[in-house]
Design a protein around this motif. Sequence first.
Motif, short mmCIF file in Angstrom:
data_model
loop_
_atom_site.label_atom_id
_atom_site.label_comp_id
_atom_site.label_asym_id
_atom_site.label_seq_id
_atom_site.Cartn_x
_atom_site.Cartn_y
_atom_site.Cartn_z
N CYS A 98 48.80 52.14 53.58
CA CYS A 98 48.64 52.95 52.37
C CYS A 98 47.33 52.60 51.68
N ARG A 99 46.61 53.62 51.32
CA ARG A 99 45.36 53.47 50.58
C ARG A 99 45.62 53.92 49.15
N SER A 100 45.39 53.04 48.17
CA SER A 100 45.73 53.33 46.78
C SER A 100 44.51 53.32 45.88
N HIS A 101 44.41 54.33 45.01
CA HIS A 101 43.40 54.38 43.95
C HIS A 101 44.16 54.29 42.63
N LEU A 102 43.91 53.23 41.87
CA LEU A 102 44.71 52.94 40.69
C LEU A 102 43.80 52.69 39.49
N ALA A 103 44.23 53.16 38.34
CA ALA A 103 43.45 52.95 37.12
C ALA A 103 44.39 52.93 35.92
N GLY A 104 44.00 52.18 34.89
CA GLY A 104 44.84 52.10 33.70
C GLY A 104 45.98 51.11 33.89
N ASP A 105 47.14 51.43 33.31
CA ASP A 105 48.33 50.58 33.42
C ASP A 105 49.16 51.02 34.61
N TRP A 106 49.45 50.10 35.49
CA TRP A 106 50.29 50.41 36.65
C TRP A 106 50.95 49.13 37.16
N SER A 107 52.11 49.28 37.76
CA SER A 107 52.84 48.15 38.34
C SER A 107 53.74 48.68 39.45
N GLY A 149 41.12 53.32 32.29
CA GLY A 149 40.94 51.88 32.38
C GLY A 149 40.28 51.47 33.67
N GLU A 150 40.28 50.19 33.92
CA GLU A 150 39.63 49.63 35.09
C GLU A 150 40.23 50.19 36.38
N LYS A 151 39.38 50.46 37.35
CA LYS A 151 39.83 51.03 38.62
C LYS A 151 40.04 49.92 39.66
N THR A 152 41.10 50.10 40.41
CA THR A 152 41.42 49.17 41.50
C THR A 152 41.73 49.99 42.76
#
Length: 318
Positions: free
Chosen positions: A30-39, A119-122
Amino acid sequence: MTLDNPAYPLANDPLGEVLHQLRLDGSLYCRSHLAGDWSLAMPVLPGKMMFHIINKGNCWLSVKDEVPIALQQGALVLIPHGLGHTLSSNPNLEATPFFDSGVKRVSERYETLDILGNGEKTELTCGVLSFDQMTGMQLVESLPKMILLQELEEGKADWIKSSLHLISHEARHLKPGGETIITHLADILVIQLIRHWLEESPEANQGWLGAIKDKHLGLALRAIHHEPERNWTVDSLARECGMSRSGFSAHFTSLVGNTVKNYLTQWRMKLAYQRLMKKSEPMINLAEELGYSSEAAFSRAFKREMGFPPSKLSKNAT
């Protein structure tokens, strides 16, 4: 099967053979693009290994009963035993089960996930791997519950840097064939990471792993693993690795934590269990292949070791 079978690594490299036997089967990437609040709460997956690569940004890793760990860009973490864990932008957030997070299937083995807040991107590349070889299972059982490579020393482990770079590149520019390249690179990366841990960690010199790496005991274990049907004795195995009977027996028990006889029996029963879980077959054939003179002797040994008769598995085999 003879001990000089060319399909296996050289006889003086039992540890290399263990890695050779660790046949991975990538079941999900899985390839994930995440930003802001996530869990994201990763599920418990018995018999699987999970890995995560932090391609960009940073995040937190939380494993039950452990203090959360901050993962930086370039970090690589392996969860060998399929333990449930959480990846998040903040360890105090309530986690969403991974399969309820909006993940999208691109193909049978490749998925994507986008959580695009402010927010910050991961960016993460994650994978679930299975393995099906008994020696490989023994190796995985000996690994710690987490292997983390946070930072690489200059000039060391260049292979990991190269693999991470290639995976990140392919994931960012997913072209035709890119999915296949990512899966193969990830398989290789996991084996490289395990090899790195085996070579660098003091823990890898203890127990079964320490015995595999031992220049004498490694040969004895290799003999058992290759030819479980042979009438092995303490004497014959001691000769196999060039030791005296008493010295071999004491050294084996001290390092492996088990007697030679018990280890041989347990190894045979693990092989039998694996075979019977896959298919139903004549019990006498299995008994003979594992060095037993009769079906009754094999069944008694199996029940003594496993707590139930082999016929119970044979009836339920698929």
